[in-house]
Design an enzyme around this catalytic site. Sequence first.
Site: not given
Length: 326
Positions: A60-61
Amino acid sequence: MQFTRLGHTGLTVSRLCLGCMTYGVPERGAHPWTLDEAASRPLIRQAVEAGINFFDTANAYSDGTSEEIVGRALRDFGRRDELVVATKVRYAARKAPNVGGLSRKAILFEIDASLQRLGMDYVDLYQIHRWDPHTPIEETMEALHDVVKAGKARYIGASSMAAWQFAKAQQVARQNGWTPFVSMQPEWSLLYREEEREMIPLCRDQGVGVIPWSPLARGRLARPWGEHTPRIASDVFGAGLFAHTEQADRRVADALALLSAQRGVPRAQLALAWLLRQPGLSAPIVGASKPEHFDDALAALTLALSDDEAALLEAPYLPHAVVGFE
């Protein structure tokens, strides 16, 4: 560099883990302070050259671009057999049915997507990025076990959750002969010590490696109290972690400033040295957006605090509401 084993495993990790949320395409994430690839690569290279072999990122980064940048940099600067690469699964960049969460479908899709972005055949540590209340833990643990048995991850880990949830997950794995978690990522710093009540003792008792996130409290322990940076000003998640504790936290920060003046040592080094002396700790996850950030982290490895100095830093702490499990 100092090295240790991750919990009771045979996996050797550096005593510092480089957190890679800082690295990604700024336009693809929620963090305006994210460094692009050109700015990220020298820092990742500096970490490798300093002896850090442990790197933590997440699907998700920056919408997966952190994994892409980290993967390319590690291929150029390191040796895969010596590196320990960790990533995570749960959060998604968009809202849609079956996107995100810890269902079997999501886990088996996301591990392949992460490996493709990283440009790797496997990750060393695959971690659930919080608890998923909508998926039976049996489904999650069996899927993670299958990821390991397929050779796509060597070990699995977890992050901030209630101690009873972690214990339940471990019991489910053991009852079914599935792979248990070998590590836990809790929030832990001089400004947030609630995990010392249950989760940290549980991990110590069970031989689970502890790799804390936010060891400098999102930078609040690295500079004079109240001094803001672009990251602090725009860090919505971080603001929520410390929104109602400023008065109590100020007293801890004042004690840190006092000891910093007495020792002639930067605040960040002292805060990390305090954490590194805690029993059962494997490696704090440190971020680095500037070369000098490595100087403080590396110096903390050999900075010894006396029991009296540690007590000085610990004494002002007051109980906090539990946060960070969302």
